[in-house]
Scaffold this motif. Structure first.
Motif, PDB file in Angstrom:
ATOM      1  N   PHE A   1      40.797  42.300  38.329  1.00 14.24           N
ATOM      2  CA  PHE A   1      41.767  42.846  39.026  1.00 14.24           C
ATOM      3  C   PHE A   1      41.744  42.369  40.454  1.00 14.24           C
ATOM      4  N   LEU A   2      41.238  42.918  40.917  1.00 12.02           N
ATOM      5  CA  LEU A   2      41.858  42.650  42.528  1.00 12.02           C
ATOM      6  C   LEU A   2      41.345  41.149  43.460  1.00 12.02           C
TER       7      LEU A   2
ATOM      8  N   ILE B   1      42.164  38.165  39.890  1.00 11.05           N
ATOM      9  CA  ILE B   1      43.421  37.954  39.488  1.00 11.05           C
ATOM     10  C   ILE B   1      44.540  38.392  40.329  1.00 11.05           C
ATOM     11  N   ILE B   2      44.262  39.242  40.953  1.00 11.29           N
ATOM     12  CA  ILE B   2      45.507  39.396  42.345  1.00 11.29           C
ATOM     13  C   ILE B   2      44.882  38.968  43.502  1.00 11.29           C
TER      14      ILE B   2
ATOM     15  N   ASN C   1      45.524  34.539  43.550  1.00 14.62           N
ATOM     16  CA  ASN C   1      47.287  33.866  43.464  1.00 14.62           C
ATOM     17  C   ASN C   1      47.911  33.934  44.441  1.00 14.62           C
TER      18      ASN C   1
ATOM     19  N   GLY D   1      45.881  34.914  35.781  1.00 15.92           N
ATOM     20  CA  GLY D   1      47.143  35.861  35.070  1.00 15.92           C
ATOM     21  C   GLY D   1      45.451  36.614  34.176  1.00 15.92           C
TER      22      GLY D   1
END
Ligand code: NAP
Length: 337
Positions: free
Chosen positions: A256-257, A260-261, A264, A273
């Motif tokens: 996630f980190l 994705i995060i 972005n 996303g």
């Protein structure tokens, strides 16, 4: 009416499911009672049961995200649904059951003549692939995409739906035994155990317009790295957060980190996303019914077809879940009648 449900009662790998029989009350206003005929089993059910998905249901809960059955009775104020009508529904949990009350707007008619087991085999997989292709990434002819796990249930749905768009260049990763299947659906097959998909893509098209990734962990970042400017990573699973039966929340967090995060935040014109089957419910409330109906119509018209279907009785849901965790070729469906 009595209903038999299979509950996930703990987070263990074995003896985690329990069959219970309870009374199902008459459907409240705005709801219908469905006699369930078939319920899909997916790897996501394993991830929910093992507690790998943040925000997922807690034991005891009834797993199962898709079901097909017949309307048995309707509550006050329900219009547009007939008793005896066959319907399909996607639910966050609750599919492993012989009967369920659901809000009428969740129930989408199954076209006449469509077998309930086949309808259950496509409902979730093709619905999510359809939404990711058309509503999230908005793929059109002339574009290129990367589909991981292309021989799996969702992966094959991507390939078949991309064939319908036409003119889409698809790279599909799979293991050696499944490469021919991927090629038969018009995709460039990449053996993920022996080849680097990033090299294959850079050498042929430079980068893709969208990458669809259910693997998770650092894999998200690798998929992001093959996007062209303006491209989009659609992450939709966390397979790597459960390996050899052991949940690994650290891998999930890294995905996630790092995948994705942080990407972005980069000013590189790419987007990332995480998608799940409920992602669009608030922003596009009509999408659920439209997209599930479209998938069922495509099945009815023989324009999509799931790979082999394996059926087991509802009471053998434990065996079905164990098979899903070991990895199964084709789609598992519980016979709930
Ligand atoms: N977000 C949602 O709402 C949602 C809903 C449903 C499903 N899902 C997710 O979708 C994913 C796929 O589900 P499914 O039912 O299609 O599973 P499936 O039928 O078991 O297919 C998974 C496929 O992944 C492949 N695979 C495993 N590791 C890989 C890797 N490192 N690189 C490329 N491919 C790899 C395997 O291919 P080979 O056999 O060829 O090795 C397998 O066929 C799961 O993560 C599930 O949780 C998400």
């Amino acid at each position: 009416m009595q209903t038999t449900q299979v509950y996930a009662v703990n987070r263990q790998q074995t003896d985690c499911l329990e069959v219970r029989t309870t009374d199902l009350e008459a459907p409240p206003a705005g709801h219908a009672r469905v006699r369930v005929e078939a319920a899909g089993v997916s790897y996501g059910d394993v991830l929910f049961q093992r507690g790998v998905v943040p925000g997922g249901p807690k034991p005891p809960f009834v797993p199962g995200c898709d079901l097909v059955g017949v309307v048995e009775s309707v509550g006050a104020g329900v219009t547009g649904l007939e008793v005896g009508q066959r319907v399909a529904a996607l639910v966050v949990s609750g599919g492993y059951t012989t009967g369920i009350n659901l809000p009428a707007e969740r129930l989408v008619p199954v076209p006449d003549g469509v077998d309930p087991v086949r309808a259950a085999a496509v409902s979730l997989n093709y619905f999510i692939a359809h939404q990711m292709l058309h509503r999230v990434a908005r793929i059109s002819s002339g574009q290129s995409i990367l589909v991981h796990g292309a021989s799996g249930g969702v992966g094959l749905a991507f390939l078949q739906l991309a064939e319908h768009i036409g003119g889409v260049t698809v790279f599909g990763t799979a293991s050696a035994a499944n490469l021919d299947l991927v090629r038969r659906h018009g995709a460039v097959a990449v053996d993920y155990r022996n080849e680097d998909f990033a090299v294959a893509i850079r050498d042929s098209v430079g980068g893709v317009h969208a990458a669809f990734d259910p693997i998770g962990g650092p894999h998200f970042f690798r998929s992001y790295s093959v996007l062209r400017r303006g491209g989009r990573l659609v992450a939709y699973g966390q397979n790597d957060a459960l390996r050899d039966g052991k949940p690994n929340m650290f891998i999930g967090a890294v995905g996630f980190l790092g995948g994705i995060i942080l990407p972005n935040l980069r000013p590189d014109g790419k987007k990332t996303g995480f998608y799940n089957a409920w992602s669009l419910e608030k922003s596009q409330p009509q999408a659920y019914r439209e997209d599930l109906a479209q998938v069922l119509d495509l099945l009815s018209a023989d324009k999509i077809a799931p790979r082999e279907i394996h059926t087991l009785p509802l009471r053998e849901a434990g065996e079905a879940l164990a098979r899903a965790e070991r990895g199964v070729t084709g789609k598992l469906v519980l016979n709930c009648t």
